[in-house]
Design a protein around this motif. Structure first.
Motif, PDB file in Angstrom:
ATOM      1  N   ILE A  89      28.486  21.544-104.798  1.00 28.36           N
ATOM      2  CA  ILE A  89      29.674  20.711-104.559  1.00 28.36           C
ATOM      3  C   ILE A  89      29.380  19.623-103.538  1.00 28.36           C
ATOM      4  O   ILE A  89      29.671  18.445-103.766  1.00 28.36           O
ATOM      5  CB  ILE A  89      30.863  21.582-104.104  1.00 28.36           C
ATOM      6  CG1 ILE A  89      31.356  22.435-105.276  1.00 28.36           C
ATOM      7  CG2 ILE A  89      31.992  20.726-103.542  1.00 28.36           C
ATOM      8  CD1 ILE A  89      32.342  23.526-104.879  1.00 28.36           C
ATOM      9  N   PHE A  90      28.797  19.987-102.406  1.00 27.82           N
ATOM     10  CA  PHE A  90      28.558  18.994-101.364  1.00 27.82           C
ATOM     11  C   PHE A  90      27.432  18.035-101.743  1.00 27.82           C
ATOM     12  O   PHE A  90      27.440  16.876-101.325  1.00 27.82           O
ATOM     13  CB  PHE A  90      28.317  19.672-100.012  1.00 27.82           C
ATOM     14  CG  PHE A  90      29.573  20.263 -99.456  1.00 27.82           C
ATOM     15  CD1 PHE A  90      30.606  19.458 -99.023  1.00 27.82           C
ATOM     16  CD2 PHE A  90      29.747  21.639 -99.402  1.00 27.82           C
ATOM     17  CE1 PHE A  90      31.787  19.985 -98.531  1.00 27.82           C
ATOM     18  CE2 PHE A  90      30.917  22.189 -98.918  1.00 27.82           C
ATOM     19  CZ  PHE A  90      31.946  21.365 -98.479  1.00 27.82           C
ATOM     20  N   SER A  91      26.499  18.465-102.569  1.00 30.59           N
ATOM     21  CA  SER A  91      25.463  17.544-103.063  1.00 30.59           C
ATOM     22  C   SER A  91      26.071  16.519-104.013  1.00 30.59           C
ATOM     23  O   SER A  91      25.716  15.337-103.972  1.00 30.59           O
ATOM     24  CB  SER A  91      24.347  18.319-103.767  1.00 30.59           C
ATOM     25  OG  SER A  91      23.641  19.090-102.844  1.00 30.59           O
ATOM     26  N   ILE A  92      26.986  16.968-104.854  1.00 32.64           N
ATOM     27  CA  ILE A  92      27.676  16.034-105.752  1.00 32.64           C
ATOM     28  C   ILE A  92      28.492  15.035-104.945  1.00 32.64           C
ATOM     29  O   ILE A  92      28.461  13.830-105.214  1.00 32.64           O
ATOM     30  CB  ILE A  92      28.563  16.803-106.761  1.00 32.64           C
ATOM     31  CG1 ILE A  92      27.681  17.538-107.768  1.00 32.64           C
ATOM     32  CG2 ILE A  92      29.535  15.859-107.473  1.00 32.64           C
ATOM     33  CD1 ILE A  92      28.424  18.541-108.637  1.00 32.64           C
ATOM     34  N   LEU A  93      29.213  15.532-103.937  1.00 34.35           N
ATOM     35  CA  LEU A  93      30.006  14.631-103.091  1.00 34.35           C
ATOM     36  C   LEU A  93      29.122  13.652-102.328  1.00 34.35           C
ATOM     37  O   LEU A  93      29.499  12.496-102.126  1.00 34.35           O
ATOM     38  CB  LEU A  93      30.861  15.438-102.113  1.00 34.35           C
ATOM     39  CG  LEU A  93      31.999  16.255-102.724  1.00 34.35           C
ATOM     40  CD1 LEU A  93      32.663  17.121-101.654  1.00 34.35           C
ATOM     41  CD2 LEU A  93      33.017  15.359-103.397  1.00 34.35           C
ATOM     42  N   ASP A  94      27.945  14.100-101.921  1.00 40.98           N
ATOM     43  CA  ASP A  94      27.010  13.256-101.176  1.00 40.98           C
ATOM     44  C   ASP A  94      26.235  12.323-102.103  1.00 40.98           C
ATOM     45  O   ASP A  94      25.732  11.285-101.674  1.00 40.98           O
ATOM     46  CB  ASP A  94      26.046  14.138-100.381  1.00 40.98           C
ATOM     47  CG  ASP A  94      25.161  13.347 -99.449  1.00 40.98           C
ATOM     48  OD1 ASP A  94      25.647  12.385 -98.831  1.00 40.98           O
ATOM     49  OD2 ASP A  94      23.967  13.694 -99.348  1.00 40.98           O
ATOM     50  N   GLY A  95      26.111  12.705-103.361  1.00 40.79           N
ATOM     51  CA  GLY A  95      25.381  11.878-104.318  1.00 40.79           C
ATOM     52  C   GLY A  95      23.892  12.139-104.350  1.00 40.79           C
ATOM     53  O   GLY A  95      23.145  11.383-104.971  1.00 40.79           O
ATOM     54  N   SER A  96      23.431  13.214-103.689  1.00 37.12           N
ATOM     55  CA  SER A  96      21.997  13.535-103.719  1.00 37.12           C
ATOM     56  C   SER A  96      21.792  15.033-103.581  1.00 37.12           C
ATOM     57  O   SER A  96      22.538  15.723-102.894  1.00 37.12           O
ATOM     58  CB  SER A  96      21.258  12.809-102.599  1.00 37.12           C
ATOM     59  OG  SER A  96      21.612  13.346-101.343  1.00 37.12           O
ATOM     60  N   PHE A  97      20.779  15.509-104.273  1.00 39.35           N
ATOM     61  CA  PHE A  97      20.389  16.907-104.211  1.00 39.35           C
ATOM     62  C   PHE A  97      19.062  16.989-103.460  1.00 39.35           C
ATOM     63  O   PHE A  97      18.069  16.443-103.918  1.00 39.35           O
ATOM     64  CB  PHE A  97      20.214  17.485-105.623  1.00 39.35           C
ATOM     65  CG  PHE A  97      21.503  17.627-106.370  1.00 39.35           C
ATOM     66  CD1 PHE A  97      22.187  18.829-106.357  1.00 39.35           C
ATOM     67  CD2 PHE A  97      22.023  16.566-107.085  1.00 39.35           C
ATOM     68  CE1 PHE A  97      23.374  18.971-107.048  1.00 39.35           C
ATOM     69  CE2 PHE A  97      23.213  16.693-107.773  1.00 39.35           C
ATOM     70  CZ  PHE A  97      23.894  17.895-107.762  1.00 39.35           C
ATOM     71  N   THR A  98      19.071  17.660-102.325  1.00 46.27           N
ATOM     72  CA  THR A  98      17.858  17.800-101.531  1.00 46.27           C
ATOM     73  C   THR A  98      17.484  19.269-101.445  1.00 46.27           C
ATOM     74  O   THR A  98      18.194  20.071-100.840  1.00 46.27           O
ATOM     75  CB  THR A  98      18.075  17.234-100.107  1.00 46.27           C
ATOM     76  OG1 THR A  98      18.537  15.901-100.210  1.00 46.27           O
ATOM     77  CG2 THR A  98      16.800  17.276 -99.310  1.00 46.27           C
ATOM     78  N   PHE A  99      16.371  19.610-102.072  1.00 44.51           N
ATOM     79  CA  PHE A  99      15.861  20.973-102.019  1.00 44.51           C
ATOM     80  C   PHE A  99      14.792  21.034-100.937  1.00 44.51           C
ATOM     81  O   PHE A  99      13.759  20.399-101.057  1.00 44.51           O
ATOM     82  CB  PHE A  99      15.263  21.375-103.370  1.00 44.51           C
ATOM     83  CG  PHE A  99      16.268  21.350-104.479  1.00 44.51           C
ATOM     84  CD1 PHE A  99      17.133  22.417-104.678  1.00 44.51           C
ATOM     85  CD2 PHE A  99      16.365  20.251-105.313  1.00 44.51           C
ATOM     86  CE1 PHE A  99      18.066  22.390-105.700  1.00 44.51           C
ATOM     87  CE2 PHE A  99      17.292  20.215-106.334  1.00 44.51           C
ATOM     88  CZ  PHE A  99      18.147  21.287-106.534  1.00 44.51           C
TER      89      PHE A  99
END
Length: 131
Positions: free
Chosen positions: A94-104
């Motif tokens: 959810i927060f990655s979608i809101l932020d616009g980036s996925f950081t693994f």
């Protein structure tokens, strides 16, 4: 098996897990919004943000475990760990979608371990309080 009050059906477990994770996420979103307003209107040190976020996560998982624990009578540690894990993964998405980036990265792994551990502890607490 149907006469045993400590067992419930798989569909009921899935429903309870869904409810628990939903309430945990709802609590987290509300707490984060409140915390964001507090940050905006006060002089909270940036050093305090990470610990407060961890407290919000822990309280969110505890909330989810309490909701889940209404129907579950045993294995609180296991189900709490599952709720903590699912909450952490869903919150990340959810927060990655809101932020616009996925950081693994290592931070995500730490969050998953923290969430699962907090879920285990919360699950034990919730089941213990019901007895």
């Amino acid at each position: 098996m149907a006469n045993n009050p400590t067992t419930i059906s798989k569909s009921s477990i899935i429903l309870q897990l869904t409810k628990g994770v939903f309430w945990a996420l709802s609590f987290a979103l509300l707490a984060i919004l409140i915390f964001a307003f507090i940050i905006k209107y006060t002089d909270i040190s940036s050093n305090a943000i990470q610990p407060i976020n961890q407290v919000i996560k822990a309280l969110s998982i505890l909330c989810g475990c309490f909701v889940f624990g209404k129907k579950i009578k045993n294995k609180g540690w296991l189900w709490g760990g599952v709720i903590g894990l699912l909450f952490t993964i869903m919150a990340f998405l959810i927060f990655s979608i809101l932020d616009g980036s996925f950081t693994f990265n290592l931070s995500l792994l730490n969050d998953i371990l923290f969430g699962t551990l907090m879920g285990i502890i919360a699950g034990i607490i919730c089941i213990s309080l019901r007895k």
